[in-house]
Design a protein around this motif. Structure first.
Motif, mmCIF file in Angstrom:
data_model
loop_
_atom_site.group_PDB
_atom_site.id
_atom_site.type_symbol
_atom_site.label_atom_id
_atom_site.label_comp_id
_atom_site.label_asym_id
_atom_site.label_seq_id
_atom_site.Cartn_x
_atom_site.Cartn_y
_atom_site.Cartn_z
ATOM 1 N N ALA A 169 -0.297 25.593 19.535
ATOM 2 C CA ALA A 169 0.859 25.996 19.319
ATOM 3 C C ALA A 169 1.528 26.996 20.631
ATOM 4 O O ALA A 169 2.596 26.709 20.968
ATOM 5 N N PHE A 170 0.500 27.678 20.916
ATOM 6 C CA PHE A 170 0.637 28.513 22.071
ATOM 7 C C PHE A 170 1.175 27.603 23.465
ATOM 8 O O PHE A 170 2.139 28.109 23.980
ATOM 9 N N VAL A 171 0.385 26.546 23.485
ATOM 10 C CA VAL A 171 0.531 25.898 24.879
ATOM 11 C C VAL A 171 1.982 24.923 24.577
ATOM 12 O O VAL A 171 2.790 24.999 25.491
ATOM 13 N N ALA A 172 2.436 24.663 23.435
ATOM 14 C CA ALA A 172 3.361 23.942 23.035
ATOM 15 C C ALA A 172 4.833 24.797 23.193
ATOM 16 O O ALA A 172 5.745 24.383 23.944
ATOM 17 N N TYR A 173 4.621 25.865 22.672
ATOM 18 C CA TYR A 173 5.892 26.804 22.499
ATOM 19 C C TYR A 173 6.187 27.423 23.830
ATOM 20 O O TYR A 173 7.415 27.589 24.343
ATOM 21 N N THR A 174 5.166 27.824 24.633
ATOM 22 C CA THR A 174 5.530 28.489 25.788
ATOM 23 C C THR A 174 5.803 27.495 26.787
ATOM 24 O O THR A 174 6.972 27.626 27.575
ATOM 25 N N THR A 175 5.465 26.185 26.851
ATOM 26 C CA THR A 175 6.094 25.221 27.773
ATOM 27 C C THR A 175 7.367 24.697 27.287
ATOM 28 O O THR A 175 8.529 24.981 28.396
#
Length: 377
Positions: free
Chosen positions: A131-137
């Protein structure tokens, strides 16, 4: 630290919160809750702590303080990215769970996590890292689309949205701050006591640096290091005060002297606000990766936007301006004594006392596991 996090968001400039009343919330981030159960379980996952550069995993009864704070720092960043993406992309609000996962690219993010993260991650850790990778991207992509990509340009409506989205930037303190090595503090104090301004000291004391100059611009109050901000907010305009001793691994001990000249609130139409907004647009547009654009934005909007449950510690602005969750009542800024009020360089109104706020407390190095939510080993 693994590449997916090393290239991710490095959040800075949070103002400290007074704590969160409800025991089941480790923090409240921009109005969204971070559950203690999630933080405690992540703090007990050795592979997760390895991925985010945290400490040793905890047990069912005790979680090492540095591990709990590493897990909480990560969850604050992840939550902030999700909240901001939903604000900048309102079309996501009506999607079902599976539709939302597809829209933010959760499957692709999970594949990245599985390739780069250490083996042995729990199911929860995989989900939170993904979720961290998806949302920051996706947040970075949306911000860069708003400002027009390389070269950067934004409509007045977009500038207004950026202005409204970063309220901590516009409440400012006009303050002169000079910093020297701690061993030079007596020399500076002598010069100021003799009637020299902090600006004049810079040219007279070896190694002295004018960190903030009110003649050039005022400083966002929320982005001053914590204990310095406490002293600045409580200072009488015109009074030169110091030293306040700041300490970090990168800089060592630094003595700071300051003089407050006043405060201001920049309106959207103010030329200084417009200039800063244009600079913000350029920084977002020039980020090499979307996650970097997201990190730059989160650095700005989280100042004053977080409350931390005192069981874990408190959010703080470090000497370098970086975000930290620090031990309870243990700010990074070390003030051995109350800052001395030096002879006034500029007149101070009669009858007005300068009463700086002391910093108290000692570090805590363990966080008790939340009763009833024992973490997984």
């Amino acid at each position: 630290m693994v590449p997916l996090l090393a290239a991710g968001v490095a959040v800075a400039a949070l103002a400290s919160g007074c704590g969160v009343a409800a025991d089941d919330r480790a923090a409240v981030v921009l109005g969204a809750s971070v559950p203690t159960a999630v933080v405690d379980e992540l703090a007990s996952d050795e592979a997760f702590l390895q991925a985010v550069g945290g400490g040793l995993p905890g047990t069912e009864s005790v979680i090492p303080g540095d591990s709990a704070r590493a897990a909480l720092s990560f969850e604050i960043q992840r939550t902030a990215a999700q909240v901001e993406l939903e604000r900048w992309a309102p079309e996501l609000a009506g999607l079902s769970g599976s539709e939302l996962d597809q829209a933010v690219g959760l499957a692709e993010a999970s594949a990245t996590v599985e390739q780069q993260a250490p083996p042995g991650l729990s199911e929860l850790a995989v989900g939170e890292l993904s979720a961290f990778v998806a949302y920051t991207t996706r947040l970075g992509e949306r911000l860069q689309a708003i400002v027009g990509g390389p070269g950067g340009s934004a409509s007045e409506a977009d500038l207004r949205a950026l202005y409204d989205g970063a309220p901590g930037l516009w409440n400012r303190t006009c303050v002169a701050v000079v910093a020297v090595a701690a061993e030079q503090s007596d020399v500076v104090a002598e010069r100021v006591s003799a009637g020299r301004s902090v600006e004049e000291v810079v040219g007279e004391v070896d190694g002295a640096e004018l960190v903030f100059d009110p003649a050039r611009e005022c400083v966002p109050t929320a982005q001053l290091p914590d204990a310095l901000r406490e002293e600045v907010v409580g200072a009488t305009p015109g009074a030169t005060q110091g030293p306040v001793v700041l300490s970090s691994e990168r800089t060592g001990a630094i003595a700071v002297f300051f003089r407050v000249e006043g405060t201001e609130r920049l309106a959207f139409e103010d030329p200084a606000a417009q200039e800063q907004l244009e600079g913000l647009v350029q920084n977002l547009a020039s980020a090499q990766q979307p996650s970097q654009a997201a990190g730059f934005w989160l650095n700005l909007i989280l100042a004053g936007g977080v409350e931390v449950n005192p069981r874990y510690g408190r959010a703080a602005v470090g000497v370098s301006g970086s975000f930290e969750v620090v031990p309870p009542d243990a700010p990074e800024i070390l003030v051995p004594d109350r800052p001395e009020v030096l002879p006034q360089v500029q007149p101070v109104p009669d009858g007005v006392a300068v009463d700086p706020v002391p910093v108290e407390g000692a570090p805590a190095d363990q966080v008790p596991a939340d009763p009833g939510t024992a973490p997984s080993p």
